[in-house]
Design a protein around this motif. Structure first.
Motif, mmCIF file in Angstrom:
data_model
loop_
_atom_site.group_PDB
_atom_site.id
_atom_site.type_symbol
_atom_site.label_atom_id
_atom_site.label_comp_id
_atom_site.label_asym_id
_atom_site.label_seq_id
_atom_site.Cartn_x
_atom_site.Cartn_y
_atom_site.Cartn_z
ATOM 1 N N GLU A 1 -35.211 -48.501 80.752
ATOM 2 C CA GLU A 1 -34.786 -47.802 79.541
ATOM 3 C C GLU A 1 -34.709 -46.294 79.749
ATOM 4 O O GLU A 1 -33.817 -45.635 79.218
ATOM 5 C CB GLU A 1 -35.738 -48.131 78.394
ATOM 6 C CG GLU A 1 -35.623 -49.555 77.890
ATOM 7 C CD GLU A 1 -36.740 -49.946 76.943
ATOM 8 O OE1 GLU A 1 -36.565 -50.912 76.179
ATOM 9 O OE2 GLU A 1 -37.804 -49.277 76.973
ATOM 10 N N ASN A 2 -35.628 -45.753 80.545
ATOM 11 C CA ASN A 2 -35.596 -44.328 80.819
ATOM 12 C C ASN A 2 -34.315 -43.920 81.537
ATOM 13 O O ASN A 2 -33.667 -42.942 81.167
ATOM 14 C CB ASN A 2 -36.823 -43.933 81.662
ATOM 15 C CG ASN A 2 -37.985 -43.467 80.822
ATOM 16 O OD1 ASN A 2 -37.990 -42.344 80.316
ATOM 17 N ND2 ASN A 2 -38.982 -44.325 80.663
ATOM 18 N N ILE A 3 -33.947 -44.663 82.557
ATOM 19 C CA ILE A 3 -32.757 -44.296 83.317
ATOM 20 C C ILE A 3 -31.495 -44.491 82.484
ATOM 21 O O ILE A 3 -30.577 -43.661 82.507
ATOM 22 C CB ILE A 3 -32.682 -45.099 84.631
ATOM 23 C CG1 ILE A 3 -33.897 -44.784 85.512
ATOM 24 C CG2 ILE A 3 -31.395 -44.763 85.384
ATOM 25 C CD1 ILE A 3 -33.917 -45.525 86.826
ATOM 26 N N VAL A 4 -31.443 -45.581 81.724
ATOM 27 C CA VAL A 4 -30.286 -45.796 80.847
ATOM 28 C C VAL A 4 -30.181 -44.663 79.831
ATOM 29 O O VAL A 4 -29.079 -44.153 79.553
ATOM 30 C CB VAL A 4 -30.386 -47.152 80.132
ATOM 31 C CG1 VAL A 4 -29.320 -47.267 79.035
ATOM 32 C CG2 VAL A 4 -30.229 -48.297 81.133
ATOM 33 N N MET A 5 -31.319 -44.236 79.269
ATOM 34 C CA MET A 5 -31.312 -43.145 78.300
ATOM 35 C C MET A 5 -30.744 -41.862 78.902
ATOM 36 O O MET A 5 -29.892 -41.198 78.295
ATOM 37 C CB MET A 5 -32.729 -42.880 77.790
ATOM 38 C CG MET A 5 -32.831 -41.699 76.835
ATOM 39 S SD MET A 5 -34.549 -41.330 76.382
ATOM 40 C CE MET A 5 -35.210 -40.746 77.961
ATOM 41 N N VAL A 6 -31.170 -41.537 80.123
ATOM 42 C CA VAL A 6 -30.655 -40.333 80.777
ATOM 43 C C VAL A 6 -29.160 -40.476 81.042
ATOM 44 O O VAL A 6 -28.386 -39.528 80.876
ATOM 45 C CB VAL A 6 -31.429 -40.047 82.081
ATOM 46 C CG1 VAL A 6 -30.782 -38.899 82.853
ATOM 47 C CG2 VAL A 6 -32.882 -39.719 81.778
ATOM 48 N N GLY A 7 -28.728 -41.674 81.451
ATOM 49 C CA GLY A 7 -27.300 -41.902 81.662
ATOM 50 C C GLY A 7 -26.497 -41.692 80.394
ATOM 51 O O GLY A 7 -25.420 -41.075 80.418
ATOM 52 N N ARG A 8 -27.011 -42.194 79.267
ATOM 53 C CA ARG A 8 -26.311 -42.018 78.004
ATOM 54 C C ARG A 8 -26.270 -40.552 77.592
ATOM 55 O O ARG A 8 -25.264 -40.074 77.043
ATOM 56 C CB ARG A 8 -27.001 -42.854 76.911
ATOM 57 C CG ARG A 8 -26.943 -44.350 77.156
ATOM 58 C CD ARG A 8 -25.527 -44.884 77.013
ATOM 59 N NE ARG A 8 -25.145 -44.934 75.595
ATOM 60 C CZ ARG A 8 -23.892 -44.874 75.166
ATOM 61 N NH1 ARG A 8 -22.899 -44.746 76.042
ATOM 62 N NH2 ARG A 8 -23.619 -44.934 73.873
ATOM 63 N N LEU B 1 -22.458 -41.236 79.969
ATOM 64 C CA LEU B 1 -22.002 -42.434 80.647
ATOM 65 C C LEU B 1 -21.888 -43.560 79.622
ATOM 66 O O LEU B 1 -22.694 -43.660 78.693
ATOM 67 C CB LEU B 1 -22.978 -42.853 81.745
ATOM 68 C CG LEU B 1 -23.198 -41.896 82.917
ATOM 69 C CD1 LEU B 1 -24.162 -42.532 83.921
ATOM 70 C CD2 LEU B 1 -21.896 -41.523 83.594
ATOM 71 N N ALA B 2 -20.886 -44.414 79.780
ATOM 72 C CA ALA B 2 -20.771 -45.586 78.917
ATOM 73 C C ALA B 2 -22.002 -46.465 79.113
ATOM 74 O O ALA B 2 -22.628 -46.468 80.177
ATOM 75 C CB ALA B 2 -19.504 -46.362 79.256
ATOM 76 N N ARG B 3 -22.362 -47.240 78.085
ATOM 77 C CA ARG B 3 -23.595 -48.021 78.144
ATOM 78 C C ARG B 3 -23.602 -48.984 79.337
ATOM 79 O O ARG B 3 -24.617 -49.116 80.027
ATOM 80 C CB ARG B 3 -23.791 -48.790 76.844
ATOM 81 C CG ARG B 3 -25.118 -49.557 76.795
ATOM 82 C CD ARG B 3 -25.353 -50.155 75.423
ATOM 83 N NE ARG B 3 -25.473 -49.117 74.401
ATOM 84 C CZ ARG B 3 -26.602 -48.440 74.161
ATOM 85 N NH1 ARG B 3 -27.688 -48.698 74.892
ATOM 86 N NH2 ARG B 3 -26.632 -47.544 73.206
ATOM 87 N N ASP B 4 -22.480 -49.646 79.606
ATOM 88 C CA ASP B 4 -22.450 -50.592 80.713
ATOM 89 C C ASP B 4 -22.566 -49.882 82.055
ATOM 90 O O ASP B 4 -23.207 -50.370 82.990
ATOM 91 C CB ASP B 4 -21.200 -51.458 80.661
ATOM 92 C CG ASP B 4 -19.909 -50.658 80.732
ATOM 93 O OD1 ASP B 4 -19.929 -49.458 80.383
ATOM 94 O OD2 ASP B 4 -18.874 -51.229 81.142
ATOM 95 N N ALA C 1 -24.137 -46.952 82.523
ATOM 96 C CA ALA C 1 -25.524 -46.497 82.616
ATOM 97 C C ALA C 1 -26.443 -47.650 83.002
ATOM 98 O O ALA C 1 -27.383 -47.486 83.794
ATOM 99 C CB ALA C 1 -25.963 -45.891 81.291
ATOM 100 N N SER C 2 -26.176 -48.844 82.487
ATOM 101 C CA SER C 2 -26.989 -50.013 82.813
ATOM 102 C C SER C 2 -26.838 -50.398 84.281
ATOM 103 O O SER C 2 -27.817 -50.709 84.966
ATOM 104 C CB SER C 2 -26.586 -51.181 81.912
ATOM 105 O OG SER C 2 -27.348 -52.332 82.218
ATOM 106 N N THR C 3 -25.591 -50.348 84.772
ATOM 107 C CA THR C 3 -25.342 -50.670 86.179
ATOM 108 C C THR C 3 -26.014 -49.663 87.095
ATOM 109 O O THR C 3 -26.656 -50.029 88.095
ATOM 110 C CB THR C 3 -23.825 -50.698 86.461
ATOM 111 O OG1 THR C 3 -23.216 -51.705 85.659
ATOM 112 C CG2 THR C 3 -23.554 -50.984 87.928
ATOM 113 N N ARG C 4 -25.891 -48.373 86.756
ATOM 114 C CA ARG C 4 -26.518 -47.326 87.565
ATOM 115 C C ARG C 4 -28.035 -47.475 87.552
ATOM 116 O O ARG C 4 -28.706 -47.262 88.560
ATOM 117 C CB ARG C 4 -26.131 -45.947 87.037
ATOM 118 C CG ARG C 4 -24.755 -45.499 87.433
ATOM 119 C CD ARG C 4 -24.648 -45.242 88.938
ATOM 120 N NE ARG C 4 -25.401 -44.036 89.332
ATOM 121 C CZ ARG C 4 -25.891 -43.844 90.546
ATOM 122 N NH1 ARG C 4 -25.773 -44.779 91.472
ATOM 123 N NH2 ARG C 4 -26.512 -42.718 90.841
#
Length: 343
Positions: free
Chosen positions: A97-104, A108-111, A113-116
């Motif tokens: 969740e932390n990395i996805v949050m930073v991606g967003r 970055l698009a949600r998908d 950010a999730s892949t990254r």
């Protein structure tokens, strides 16, 4: 090779009296590691904060990948990653969740950010802990996650402000290998550190900063070569005796001796001959060393000779070896570990 980072005569004063930067200049080639060395309060973190657009300089200019950090701050933030002195992640969220949050936060698009997030968790050996909250992570795991978050937007330039502070040697080595892998892949890294072994291993070039000035710059090999061919290290019974011995040995070295408590270090050209002369002079004053060593110069010797003090990290390591006590508290500023938005 072109320069990824350019700093020219940077000045910054806080509160009207604290001059953190006083004409700092340096350049960092693309695809290399540039180390900023200096004691606490030397200006290292302030330089990073200027280069990452967190604060504006009072004077001077700075560019990252050709973009002015003041006039084109938004573009600079989109191109860089920043990992500060302390892990700037939310301990109530999981690693994923932390990395996805930073991606967003980096748009970055949600998908995407999730892949990254999945890619980075695997790359940094955190897949098994991906869905655990940060409260369960060790210090080394938090630092790895901090670095992973700084890479989520694939920055071309990465700023690391004392990234291994507080880590054990094994965790440091793990992070060093990761940083080396990033540079092999073309990333430019500016690293501030007080661990001289870290700078010696990672940095292609080093600038030593003290009181807001760059007081020396070069490759680790050049800085050590400038100090002298050999270092004579002499231990004495107490600081007072060390002071007397330093006056006696001043004529032996190529530069004045450096005193650190009850120890003296001085660079010499002809090691064996200088050692014999030093022992003769000390014996003539009835001074008996507690230790006596000839060795090749290290970055620690360079730092001590240039600043008159050892790094804070050395002091802390010595304390830990003795009784586990910490050295003086760090004065670094918490910085957001984000990319494309070093706020």
């Amino acid at each position: 090779m072109t320069d990824a980072i350019e700093a020219a005569n940077l000045e910054k004063t806080f509160g009207g009296t604290v001059r953190a930067l006083d004409g700092v200049s340096f350049a960092v080639e693309q695809g290399t590691v540039f180390g900023l060395l200096g004691p606490n309060g030397a200006g290292k973190t302030t330089a990073v904060r200027v280069l990452t657009t967190i604060v504006q300089p009072d004077a001077g200019t700075a560019r990252v990948l050709g973009h002015d950090v003041v006039a084109d701050a938004g573009r600079v933030r989109a191109l860089i990653g920043l990992a500060g002195q302390y892990a700037a992640v939310d301990e109530n969220l999981t690693g994923r969740e932390n990395i996805v949050m930073v991606g967003r936060l980096n748009h970055l698009a949600r998908d995407v950010a999730s892949t990254r997030s999945a890619e980075l968790l695997e790359r940094f050996g955190l897949t098994d802990a991906a869905d655990r909250t940060l409260k369960t992570y060790s210090g080394g795991m938090r630092r790895r996650l901090d670095l992973a978050a700084a890479l989520v937007a694939r920055p071309a330039v990465l700023f690391l402000d004392e990234p291994t502070t507080g880590l054990d040697l094994r965790s440091r080595n793990d992070l060093w290998e990761m940083i080396e892998g990033l540079v092999d892949g073309g990333t430019t890294v500016l690293l501030t550190t007080q661990y001289l072994e870290e700078a010696d291993r990672l940095a292609h070039r080093i600038a030593v900063v003290d009181h807001g000035h760059v007081i020396a710059e070069g490759t680790p090999e050049q800085l050590k070569a400038d100090l002298g061919a050999t270092v004579l290290a002499v231990g004495l019974p107490d600081p007072a005796t060390a002071g007397s011995a330093a006056e006696i040995l001043d004529k032996v070295g190529t530069k004045p001796p450096s005193i650190d408590g009850s120890s003296i270090e001085l660079p010499v050209d002809d090691g064996p001959r200088a050692a014999m002369e030093a022992l003769r002079l000390l014996d003539g004053r009835d001074i008996v060393p507690t230790s006596f060593e000839l060795r090749e110069p290290s970055l620690d010797d360079v730092f001590l000779a240039l600043t008159g003090k050892r790094t804070e990290a050395d002091d802390e390591d010595a304390d830990a070896a003795g009784d586990g006590a910490r050295g003086r508290g760090r004065k670094g500023t918490r910085a957001a570990a984000t990319t494309g938005g070093a706020r």
